[in-house]
Enzyme design. Sequence first.
Site, PDB file in Angstrom:
ATOM      1  N   LEU A  81       0.111  -9.482 -10.958  1.00  0.00           N
ATOM      2  CA  LEU A  81       0.267  -8.138 -11.242  1.00  0.00           C
ATOM      3  C   LEU A  81      -0.926  -7.848 -11.997  1.00  0.00           C
ATOM      4  O   LEU A  81      -1.117  -6.566 -12.180  1.00  0.00           O
ATOM      5  CB  LEU A  81       1.388  -8.223 -12.386  1.00  0.00           C
ATOM      6  CG  LEU A  81       2.874  -8.389 -11.987  1.00  0.00           C
ATOM      7  CD1 LEU A  81       3.546  -9.592 -12.565  1.00  0.00           C
ATOM      8  CD2 LEU A  81       3.563  -7.124 -12.149  1.00  0.00           C
ATOM      9  N   THR A 133       1.737  -0.906  -5.308  1.00  0.00           N
ATOM     10  CA  THR A 133       2.303   0.375  -5.639  1.00  0.00           C
ATOM     11  C   THR A 133       2.679   1.222  -4.683  1.00  0.00           C
ATOM     12  O   THR A 133       2.020   1.138  -3.523  1.00  0.00           O
ATOM     13  CB  THR A 133       1.288   1.161  -6.677  1.00  0.00           C
ATOM     14  OG1 THR A 133       1.726   2.660  -6.600  1.00  0.00           O
ATOM     15  CG2 THR A 133      -0.136   0.914  -6.086  1.00  0.00           C
ATOM     16  N   GLU A 135       1.590   4.297  -4.467  1.00  0.00           N
ATOM     17  CA  GLU A 135       0.406   5.157  -4.420  1.00  0.00           C
ATOM     18  C   GLU A 135      -0.230   4.894  -2.931  1.00  0.00           C
ATOM     19  O   GLU A 135      -1.105   5.711  -2.631  1.00  0.00           O
ATOM     20  CB  GLU A 135      -0.095   5.239  -5.594  1.00  0.00           C
ATOM     21  CG  GLU A 135       0.885   5.711  -6.714  1.00  0.00           C
ATOM     22  CD  GLU A 135      -0.058   5.869  -8.064  1.00  0.00           C
ATOM     23  OE1 GLU A 135      -0.974   6.316  -7.932  1.00  0.00           O
ATOM     24  OE2 GLU A 135       0.665   5.550  -9.296  1.00  0.00           O
ATOM     25  N   TYR A 182      -7.783   4.430  -7.683  1.00  0.00           N
ATOM     26  CA  TYR A 182      -6.760   3.348  -7.830  1.00  0.00           C
ATOM     27  C   TYR A 182      -6.013   2.791  -6.801  1.00  0.00           C
ATOM     28  O   TYR A 182      -5.935   1.639  -6.500  1.00  0.00           O
ATOM     29  CB  TYR A 182      -5.886   3.843  -8.985  1.00  0.00           C
ATOM     30  CG  TYR A 182      -4.681   3.151  -9.056  1.00  0.00           C
ATOM     31  CD1 TYR A 182      -4.635   1.699  -9.636  1.00  0.00           C
ATOM     32  CD2 TYR A 182      -3.369   3.632  -8.952  1.00  0.00           C
ATOM     33  CE1 TYR A 182      -3.492   0.953  -9.625  1.00  0.00           C
ATOM     34  CE2 TYR A 182      -2.338   2.814  -9.102  1.00  0.00           C
ATOM     35  CZ  TYR A 182      -2.301   1.330  -9.357  1.00  0.00           C
ATOM     36  OH  TYR A 182      -0.900   0.838  -9.475  1.00  0.00           O
ATOM     37  N   LYS A 186      -5.712  -0.717  -4.408  1.00  0.00           N
ATOM     38  CA  LYS A 186      -4.553  -1.546  -4.283  1.00  0.00           C
ATOM     39  C   LYS A 186      -4.227  -1.768  -3.014  1.00  0.00           C
ATOM     40  O   LYS A 186      -3.685  -3.034  -2.292  1.00  0.00           O
ATOM     41  CB  LYS A 186      -3.389  -0.712  -4.895  1.00  0.00           C
ATOM     42  CG  LYS A 186      -3.339  -0.776  -6.576  1.00  0.00           C
ATOM     43  CD  LYS A 186      -3.298  -2.024  -7.076  1.00  0.00           C
ATOM     44  CE  LYS A 186      -1.845  -2.512  -7.166  1.00  0.00           C
ATOM     45  NZ  LYS A 186      -1.702  -4.094  -7.670  1.00  0.00           N
TER      46      LYS A 186
HETATM   47  P1  NAD Z   1      -1.050  -2.791 -17.115  1.00  0.00           P
HETATM   48  O1  NAD Z   1      -2.409  -1.830 -16.934  1.00  0.00           O
HETATM   49  O2  NAD Z   1      -0.353  -2.544 -18.156  1.00  0.00           O
HETATM   50  O3  NAD Z   1      -1.475  -4.197 -17.129  1.00  0.00           O
HETATM   51  C1  NAD Z   1      -2.434  -4.715 -16.394  1.00  0.00           C
HETATM   52  C2  NAD Z   1      -2.794  -6.113 -16.965  1.00  0.00           C
HETATM   53  O4  NAD Z   1      -3.658  -6.980 -16.319  1.00  0.00           O
HETATM   54  C3  NAD Z   1      -3.127  -6.195 -18.674  1.00  0.00           C
HETATM   55  O5  NAD Z   1      -2.575  -7.085 -19.254  1.00  0.00           O
HETATM   56  C4  NAD Z   1      -4.725  -6.604 -18.209  1.00  0.00           C
HETATM   57  O6  NAD Z   1      -5.445  -7.163 -19.230  1.00  0.00           O
HETATM   58  C5  NAD Z   1      -4.636  -7.338 -17.026  1.00  0.00           C
HETATM   59  N1  NAD Z   1      -5.895  -7.392 -16.346  1.00  0.00           N
HETATM   60  C6  NAD Z   1      -6.525  -6.493 -15.737  1.00  0.00           C
HETATM   61  N2  NAD Z   1      -7.750  -6.839 -15.133  1.00  0.00           N
HETATM   62  C7  NAD Z   1      -7.735  -8.209 -15.327  1.00  0.00           C
HETATM   63  C8  NAD Z   1      -8.885  -9.206 -14.804  1.00  0.00           C
HETATM   64  N3  NAD Z   1      -9.935  -9.017 -14.120  1.00  0.00           N
HETATM   65  N4  NAD Z   1      -8.251 -10.705 -14.785  1.00  0.00           N
HETATM   66  C9  NAD Z   1      -6.977 -10.893 -15.264  1.00  0.00           C
HETATM   67  N5  NAD Z   1      -6.140 -10.011 -15.749  1.00  0.00           N
HETATM   68  C10 NAD Z   1      -6.517  -8.655 -15.761  1.00  0.00           C
HETATM   69  O7  NAD Z   1      -0.561  -2.435 -15.804  1.00  0.00           O
HETATM   70  P2  NAD Z   1       1.015  -2.184 -15.371  1.00  0.00           P
HETATM   71  O8  NAD Z   1       1.356  -0.886 -15.523  1.00  0.00           O
HETATM   72  O9  NAD Z   1       1.785  -3.304 -15.866  1.00  0.00           O
HETATM   73  O10 NAD Z   1       0.962  -2.872 -13.739  1.00  0.00           O
HETATM   74  C11 NAD Z   1       1.013  -4.127 -13.160  1.00  0.00           C
HETATM   75  C12 NAD Z   1       0.890  -4.085 -11.910  1.00  0.00           C
HETATM   76  O11 NAD Z   1       2.030  -3.558 -11.002  1.00  0.00           O
HETATM   77  C13 NAD Z   1      -0.392  -3.476 -11.308  1.00  0.00           C
HETATM   78  O12 NAD Z   1      -0.790  -4.619 -10.017  1.00  0.00           O
HETATM   79  C14 NAD Z   1       0.104  -2.166 -10.727  1.00  0.00           C
HETATM   80  O13 NAD Z   1      -0.714  -1.878  -9.705  1.00  0.00           O
HETATM   81  C15 NAD Z   1       1.311  -2.553 -10.361  1.00  0.00           C
HETATM   82  N6  NAD Z   1       2.383  -1.269 -10.215  1.00  0.00           N
HETATM   83  C16 NAD Z   1       2.591  -0.630 -11.530  1.00  0.00           C
HETATM   84  C17 NAD Z   1       3.466   0.579 -11.464  1.00  0.00           C
HETATM   85  C18 NAD Z   1       3.455   1.436 -12.688  1.00  0.00           C
HETATM   86  O14 NAD Z   1       4.207   2.479 -12.998  1.00  0.00           O
HETATM   87  N7  NAD Z   1       3.009   1.098 -13.877  1.00  0.00           N
HETATM   88  C19 NAD Z   1       3.960   0.781 -10.415  1.00  0.00           C
HETATM   89  C20 NAD Z   1       4.005   0.137  -9.248  1.00  0.00           C
HETATM   90  C21 NAD Z   1       3.152  -0.775  -9.251  1.00  0.00           C
HETATM   91  P1  TYD Z   2       0.706   8.546 -14.846  1.00  0.00           P
HETATM   92  O1  TYD Z   2       1.861   8.188 -15.928  1.00  0.00           O
HETATM   93  O2  TYD Z   2      -0.545   8.464 -15.167  1.00  0.00           O
HETATM   94  O3  TYD Z   2       1.172   7.749 -13.706  1.00  0.00           O
HETATM   95  P2  TYD Z   2       0.543   7.839 -11.990  1.00  0.00           P
HETATM   96  O4  TYD Z   2      -0.584   8.855 -12.149  1.00  0.00           O
HETATM   97  O5  TYD Z   2       0.133   6.641 -11.819  1.00  0.00           O
HETATM   98  O6  TYD Z   2       1.757   8.515 -11.045  1.00  0.00           O
HETATM   99  O7  TYD Z   2       1.256  10.046 -14.652  1.00  0.00           O
HETATM  100  C1  TYD Z   2       2.297  10.289 -14.067  1.00  0.00           C
HETATM  101  C2  TYD Z   2       2.458  11.950 -13.806  1.00  0.00           C
HETATM  102  O8  TYD Z   2       2.042  12.714 -14.957  1.00  0.00           O
HETATM  103  C3  TYD Z   2       1.260  12.447 -12.762  1.00  0.00           C
HETATM  104  O9  TYD Z   2       1.742  13.433 -11.910  1.00  0.00           O
HETATM  105  C4  TYD Z   2       0.092  13.035 -13.754  1.00  0.00           C
HETATM  106  C5  TYD Z   2       0.648  13.445 -14.904  1.00  0.00           C
HETATM  107  N1  TYD Z   2       0.234  13.335 -16.217  1.00  0.00           N
HETATM  108  C6  TYD Z   2       0.030  14.828 -16.913  1.00  0.00           C
HETATM  109  O10 TYD Z   2       0.488  15.805 -16.282  1.00  0.00           O
HETATM  110  N2  TYD Z   2      -0.589  14.717 -18.157  1.00  0.00           N
HETATM  111  C7  TYD Z   2      -1.150  13.205 -18.727  1.00  0.00           C
HETATM  112  O11 TYD Z   2      -1.599  13.410 -19.522  1.00  0.00           O
HETATM  113  C8  TYD Z   2      -0.646  12.153 -17.763  1.00  0.00           C
HETATM  114  C9  TYD Z   2      -1.249  10.825 -18.569  1.00  0.00           C
HETATM  115  C10 TYD Z   2      -0.154  12.281 -16.640  1.00  0.00           C
END
Ligand code: NAD
Ligand code: TYD
Length: 376
Positions: A81, A133, A135, A182, A186
């Site tokens: 992750l 993701t 995305e 981003y 990915k």
């Molecule tokens: P996050 O940014 O909260 O956490 C990422 C973690 O990775 C952090 O703890 C950070 O310290 C660690 N990290 C970053 N660079 C690193 C490196 N070079 N070496 C080791 N550790 C490192 O992210 P998240 O929202 O928990 O997402 C986790 C995964 O799930 C990601 O791969 C993201 O692409 C994927 N994902 C996230 C979402 C979402 O909505 N948040 C949705 C779908 C997929």
């Molecule tokens: P975000 O939580 O950054 O997730 P992602 O871009 O990965 O979908 O944003 C969710 C949605 O909310 C996205 O359409 C961008 C919008 N957004 C705002 O309108 N204002 C903000 O300050 C942020 C952080 C996101």
Amino acid sequence: MNILITGGAGFIGSHVVRLFVNKYPSYKIINLDKLTYAGNLENLKDIEDRENYKFVKADICDFDAMCRLMKDEAIDGIIHLAAESHVDRSIKDPFTFARTNVMGTLSLLQAAKLYWESLPERYEGKRFYHISTDEVYGALELTHPKGIEPPFSTTASSSQHHLAYGDTFFYEDTKYQPHSPYSASKASSDHFVRAYHDTYGMPTIVTNCSNNYGPYQFPEKLIPLFINNIRHRKPLPVYGKGENVRDWLYVEDHARAIDLIFHKGKVAETYNIGGFNEWKNIDIIKVLIKTVDRVLGRGEFEDLGLITYVTDRAGHDMRYAIDSTKLQKELGWEPSLQFEEGIEKTVRWYLDNQKWMDNVTSGDYQNYYSSMYDNR
Ligand code: NAD
Ligand code: TYD
């Protein structure tokens, strides 16, 4: 089984680590994290002393360190992750995203390859599970701005809101068309993971999930940022017209899907994960205002005036919508929470955990934990 979870100090990773540590006492769970701004070990305070848990501070790009770790901990399975995860940051600093998401994933793949190929059983019983993701699929059109009933039956528990804003969805075979640095990084990492299966026979799995929400999310993302801003009566910066659509899943439901797929998913397959739960940003923001105001005992919609329309995000994807029928049919997963329940839990968690939020927004969490592990 010795399982390496990368990025376990982040938002989703911490939920996955907690689930595995609690559910599988016979596994050894190694949480590897660089502790960037997004990594916070406070997220795992409740399980940090467990015998089947170990934290390692390292960078996935450090190939030698990854090779040593694979061997020293005799890793059988990887749930990957660790990543840079925020679109707005990727627009400002794409290199960091290419470094961690692409080169870091490649470094981990190659370290796993070298270690597993050195064993008599080679890839037997091994697994490299890459978390990606939705995305990467690009953006869908918003052909029904008011929303329509989706053309498939969602599970009874999955959604109260139950609207689709377009006729098409992201399927497992949807063409990759990433738009942001981003999602491009990915997408690239997903291709490398699949290439390691096709070229070397590594048992890989990739999943593509929709937007997650819930406790422990860094307050740069929409939901925690806005809950905190509403609480402190700060402006809510809505990008563009607030018409963009995201498909939201409660983070613990994602963690449950990861557990199921890690154990039961088919090697070389891709699974989409999502709860058929599309929302326009502006509608979600109104739900957040209504919920925070109610929980804090303020008047209904008292804080609507905080909504502030700002310049749109560059290349802002219009709509994401996941079709997770394959996962639901083949592995029997379904989301456990309706969105309204999930939002209520989430709002209450951030309001009840103001200290966590204050530590994160002040940067205190980084000084404390980073120095603790740097000195080891
Ligand atoms: P996050 O940014 O909260 O956490 C990422 C973690 O990775 C952090 O703890 C950070 O310290 C660690 N990290 C970053 N660079 C690193 C490196 N070079 N070496 C080791 N550790 C490192 O992210 P998240 O929202 O928990 O997402 C986790 C995964 O799930 C990601 O791969 C993201 O692409 C994927 N994902 C996230 C979402 C979402 O909505 N948040 C949705 C779908 C997929
Ligand atoms: P975000 O939580 O950054 O997730 P992602 O871009 O990965 O979908 O944003 C969710 C949605 O909310 C996205 O359409 C961008 C919008 N957004 C705002 O309108 N204002 C903000 O300050 C942020 C952080 C996101």
